[in-house]
Design a protein around this motif. Structure first.
Motif, short mmCIF file in Angstrom:
data_model
loop_
_atom_site.label_atom_id
_atom_site.label_comp_id
_atom_site.label_asym_id
_atom_site.label_seq_id
_atom_site.Cartn_x
_atom_site.Cartn_y
_atom_site.Cartn_z
N LEU A 14 95.19 66.33 98.32
CA LEU A 14 95.26 65.32 99.37
C LEU A 14 96.17 64.16 98.96
CD1 LEU A 14 94.28 63.91 102.02
CD2 LEU A 14 92.43 62.94 100.61
N LEU A 15 95.95 63.63 97.76
CA LEU A 15 96.72 62.48 97.31
C LEU A 15 98.20 62.84 97.16
CD1 LEU A 15 94.25 60.89 94.74
CD2 LEU A 15 94.48 60.47 97.21
N ASP A 16 98.49 64.03 96.68
CA ASP A 16 99.87 64.48 96.56
C ASP A 16 100.53 64.56 97.95
OD1 ASP A 16 102.15 65.50 95.05
OD2 ASP A 16 101.64 67.45 95.92
N ALA A 17 99.80 65.11 98.92
CA ALA A 17 100.33 65.23 100.28
C ALA A 17 100.58 63.86 100.90
CB ALA A 17 99.35 66.03 101.14
N LEU A 18 99.81 62.85 100.47
CA LEU A 18 99.97 61.50 100.99
C LEU A 18 101.05 60.71 100.25
CD1 LEU A 18 96.21 60.58 101.51
CD2 LEU A 18 97.90 61.09 103.30
N GLY A 19 101.66 61.32 99.24
CA GLY A 19 102.74 60.67 98.52
C GLY A 19 102.30 59.68 97.45
N TRP A 20 101.09 59.84 96.94
CA TRP A 20 100.59 58.95 95.89
C TRP A 20 101.27 59.27 94.56
CZ3 TRP A 20 95.06 56.83 95.90
CH2 TRP A 20 94.67 56.49 97.19
N ALA A 21 101.40 58.26 93.71
CA ALA A 21 101.86 58.45 92.33
C ALA A 21 100.68 59.00 91.54
CB ALA A 21 102.33 57.13 91.75
N ILE A 22 100.88 60.16 90.90
CA ILE A 22 99.82 60.81 90.16
C ILE A 22 100.29 61.04 88.73
CG2 ILE A 22 98.38 62.87 89.98
CD1 ILE A 22 98.72 63.20 93.03
N VAL A 23 99.46 60.61 87.78
CA VAL A 23 99.80 60.72 86.36
C VAL A 23 98.66 61.43 85.63
CG1 VAL A 23 100.29 59.43 84.25
CG2 VAL A 23 101.15 58.59 86.44
N VAL A 30 93.16 62.03 85.13
CA VAL A 30 94.22 61.86 86.12
C VAL A 30 94.05 60.49 86.76
CG1 VAL A 30 95.24 62.74 88.25
CG2 VAL A 30 94.29 64.33 86.57
N HIS A 31 95.18 59.79 86.92
CA HIS A 31 95.19 58.48 87.56
C HIS A 31 96.17 58.54 88.73
CE1 HIS A 31 93.07 56.88 84.06
NE2 HIS A 31 93.88 57.65 83.35
N ALA A 32 95.75 58.03 89.88
CA ALA A 32 96.60 58.05 91.07
C ALA A 32 96.57 56.69 91.75
CB ALA A 32 96.12 59.13 92.04
N THR A 33 97.72 56.32 92.30
CA THR A 33 97.84 55.04 92.99
C THR A 33 98.50 55.27 94.34
OG1 THR A 33 98.16 53.96 90.85
CG2 THR A 33 98.71 52.68 92.80
N SER A 34 97.95 54.61 95.36
CA SER A 34 98.51 54.74 96.71
C SER A 34 99.91 54.16 96.74
CB SER A 34 97.61 54.03 97.72
OG SER A 34 97.54 52.63 97.44
N PRO A 35 100.74 54.58 97.70
CA PRO A 35 102.11 54.07 97.79
C PRO A 35 102.19 52.55 97.90
CG PRO A 35 101.90 56.03 99.13
CD PRO A 35 100.51 55.67 98.66
N ASP A 36 101.19 51.92 98.54
CA ASP A 36 101.21 50.46 98.68
C ASP A 36 100.56 49.76 97.50
OD1 ASP A 36 98.51 50.92 99.09
OD2 ASP A 36 98.52 50.25 101.17
N GLY A 37 100.01 50.52 96.56
CA GLY A 37 99.40 49.96 95.37
C GLY A 37 98.01 49.37 95.57
N LEU A 89 89.10 56.70 104.11
CA LEU A 89 89.53 55.40 103.60
C LEU A 89 90.97 55.11 103.97
CD1 LEU A 89 89.00 52.89 101.78
CD2 LEU A 89 89.86 54.29 99.88
N VAL A 90 91.86 56.05 103.72
CA VAL A 90 93.28 55.79 103.99
C VAL A 90 93.58 55.80 105.48
CG1 VAL A 90 94.02 56.63 101.73
CG2 VAL A 90 94.03 58.19 103.66
N THR A 91 92.79 56.53 106.26
CA THR A 91 92.99 56.55 107.71
C THR A 91 92.61 55.21 108.33
OG1 THR A 91 92.58 58.92 107.82
CG2 THR A 91 92.30 57.68 109.85
N HIS A 92 91.58 54.58 107.79
CA HIS A 92 91.04 53.36 108.38
C HIS A 92 91.34 52.11 107.57
CE1 HIS A 92 89.07 55.81 111.34
NE2 HIS A 92 88.55 56.54 110.37
#
Length: 95
Positions: A14-23, A30-37, A89-92
């Motif tokens: 899901l996070l990859d499909a949403l374009g999140w940075a994943i490390v 695994v640590h992921a951050t939304s595009p807007d941080g 969460l990301v939808t709303h």
């Protein structure tokens, strides 16, 4: 049927499909951050301090104009449930 393998696949997909940075870390966390941080998601299967508190998933939201809040999920929470929480969460979110 919900996953019982305790893998991170549904959430990471899901996070990859949403374009999140994943490390990925060498320790297999695994640590992921939304595009807007504004949102951080940690999958921490190899973090001893998280395991001691029965935490595998750590979600932290930092709204632009508000206090941060955290949601944690334990080992027995299906990854699909965490993915559903994050999708809502990301939808709303107006972070």
């Amino acid at each position: 049927m919900l996953s019982t393998d305790h893998g991170a696949g549904p959430v990471l997909d899901l996070l990859d499909a949403l374009g999140w940075a994943i490390v990925d870390t060498p320790e297999a966390n695994v640590h992921a951050t939304s595009p807007d941080g504004c949102v951080y998601v940690g999958w921490l299967p190899e973090d001893p301090s998280a395991w001691q508190r029965n935490i595998v998933w750590h979600v932290r939201v930092q709204p632009a104009d508000g206090d941060a809040w955290v949601q944690k999920f334990g080992l027995h929470t299906p990854s699909e449930a965490v993915a559903g929480f994050l999708a809502a969460l990301v939808t709303h979110s107006s972070c």
